[in-house]
Design an enzyme around this catalytic site. Structure first.
Site, PDB file in Angstrom:
ATOM      1  N   ASP A 117       1.107  -1.424   0.195  1.00  0.00           N
ATOM      2  CA  ASP A 117       0.058  -0.159  -0.237  1.00  0.00           C
ATOM      3  C   ASP A 117       0.960   1.322   0.184  1.00  0.00           C
ATOM      4  O   ASP A 117       2.219   1.374   0.773  1.00  0.00           O
ATOM      5  CB  ASP A 117      -0.731   0.283   1.103  1.00  0.00           C
ATOM      6  CG  ASP A 117      -2.277   1.032   1.151  1.00  0.00           C
ATOM      7  OD1 ASP A 117      -2.002   0.889   0.039  1.00  0.00           O
ATOM      8  OD2 ASP A 117      -2.739   0.872   1.762  1.00  0.00           O
ATOM      9  N   HIS A 164       2.562   3.756  -8.962  1.00  0.00           N
ATOM     10  CA  HIS A 164       2.270   1.945  -8.899  1.00  0.00           C
ATOM     11  C   HIS A 164       2.828   1.764 -10.612  1.00  0.00           C
ATOM     12  O   HIS A 164       3.901   0.822 -10.200  1.00  0.00           O
ATOM     13  CB  HIS A 164       0.843   2.044  -9.876  1.00  0.00           C
ATOM     14  CG  HIS A 164       0.243   2.186  -9.061  1.00  0.00           C
ATOM     15  ND1 HIS A 164      -0.485   1.672  -7.484  1.00  0.00           N
ATOM     16  CD2 HIS A 164      -1.514   3.340  -9.655  1.00  0.00           C
ATOM     17  CE1 HIS A 164      -1.389   2.483  -7.832  1.00  0.00           C
ATOM     18  NE2 HIS A 164      -2.335   2.840  -8.416  1.00  0.00           N
ATOM     19  N   LEU A 172      12.259 -19.365  -5.442  1.00  0.00           N
ATOM     20  CA  LEU A 172      10.900 -18.361  -5.109  1.00  0.00           C
ATOM     21  C   LEU A 172       9.891 -19.282  -5.724  1.00  0.00           C
ATOM     22  O   LEU A 172      10.005 -18.161  -6.881  1.00  0.00           O
ATOM     23  CB  LEU A 172      11.559 -17.605  -4.656  1.00  0.00           C
ATOM     24  CG  LEU A 172      10.305 -16.338  -4.100  1.00  0.00           C
ATOM     25  CD1 LEU A 172       9.772 -17.049  -3.154  1.00  0.00           C
ATOM     26  CD2 LEU A 172      10.420 -15.579  -4.241  1.00  0.00           C
TER      27      LEU A 172
END
Ligand code: V0D
Length: 251
Positions: free
Chosen positions: A31, A48, A142
């Protein structure tokens, strides 16, 4: 006090101390991107775009920590309510991300997966994601999960529908229904539940993220906005997690 787990300057060296009580799965609510841009007098979408470079930095930090699964809340079912131009730009970010960072992900043996209602995303977004999963599918380091068009309650409703269908089709019996069974019907089937949830940007709420899976998860919050979040804060969160005692409801 000098904590032996990590030095202030992260380097390959400092990780040899990282042992014991390691998180296998970390979930992050990224956020503060829009606010980061607005503070600088820029359009929210600039934040963003800036945020995608943090994604790759943190994914690499997770690789160093030998985290197995990293799940990022990238686009919620509620995000459709934002202005159309902002939504349109966000939905182009997967392609931009891959254009910039796919070689980096390959070099770090990272596999991309998604959770959420991806079939309702625009075709160009779905195509970028399909390509990402296809190219990285043999990487066994990962697992990087992007939660896209994800909503926790929707995920549970979706699981209930599938369960009821299996019940009707006699593929499931009521007596075998337990929490492990339910987990198998969620988007995260087969993954361990998150050990640690990180939320950046100052808010202290779940915002409909992984409602079922976070039942026993440790939470870590920071005011740092996602574009400013770095390996330093990530390691601090992991280290604090390592020092917490988890009880899973017991004593
Ligand atoms: C915006 C900050 C990477 C938070 C990061 C469509 C919100 C940048 C992806 C991505 C977004 C998704 C799938 C994939 C590869 C990359 C992404 C969205 C938003 C929503 F296969 N960043 N990113 N997707 N943001």
């Amino acid at each position: 006090m000098n904590i032996p787990f990590f030095t202030n300057k992260p380097s390959e060296e400092s990780f040899r101390y990282l042992e014991g009580n390691k998180p296998n799965h970390i979930a992050i609510i990224m956020d503060g991107n829009g606010r980061w841009a607005q503070k600088r007098g820029k359009a929210r979408v600039t934040g963003h775009k800036e945020g995608i470079s943090t994604v790759v930095k943190i994914a690499k930090a997770a690789v160093k920590c030998k985290v197995k699964v990293l799940t990022l809340y990238t686009f919620s079912t509620e995000n459709w309510k934002r202005p159309k131009t902002e939504v349109d730009t966000i939905l182009r970010l997967p392609k931009e991300f891959l254009h910039l960072y796919l070689p980096d992900l390959m070099a770090h043996n990272i596999r991309i997966e998604t959770i959420g209602e991806t079939e309702h995303l625009p075709a160009h977004t779905r195509e970028a994601i399909r390509y990402a999963m296809e190219r990285t599918r043999d990487n066994d380091g990962l697992q990087l999960n992007f939660a896209l068009n994800y909503g926790g309650r929707h995920e549970i409703i979706n699981a209930m529908k599938k369960m009821l269908a299996d019940l009707n089709g006699a593929n499931l019996s009521l007596d075998e229904l337990d929490d492990q069974q339910v987990s198998e019907y969620l988007y995260t089937a087969g993954m361990p539940d998150p050990d640690l949830l990180i939320r950046t940007g100052g808010e202290k709420r779940l915002s409909n993220f992984l409602l079922w899976q976070l039942a026993y998860t440790e939470f870590w919050f920071t005011d740092v906005l996602w574009p400013d979040f770095s390996e330093k804060e990530f390691l601090q969160a992991v280290e604090e997690y390592q020092q917490r005692k988890r009880r899973f409801g017991g004593l």
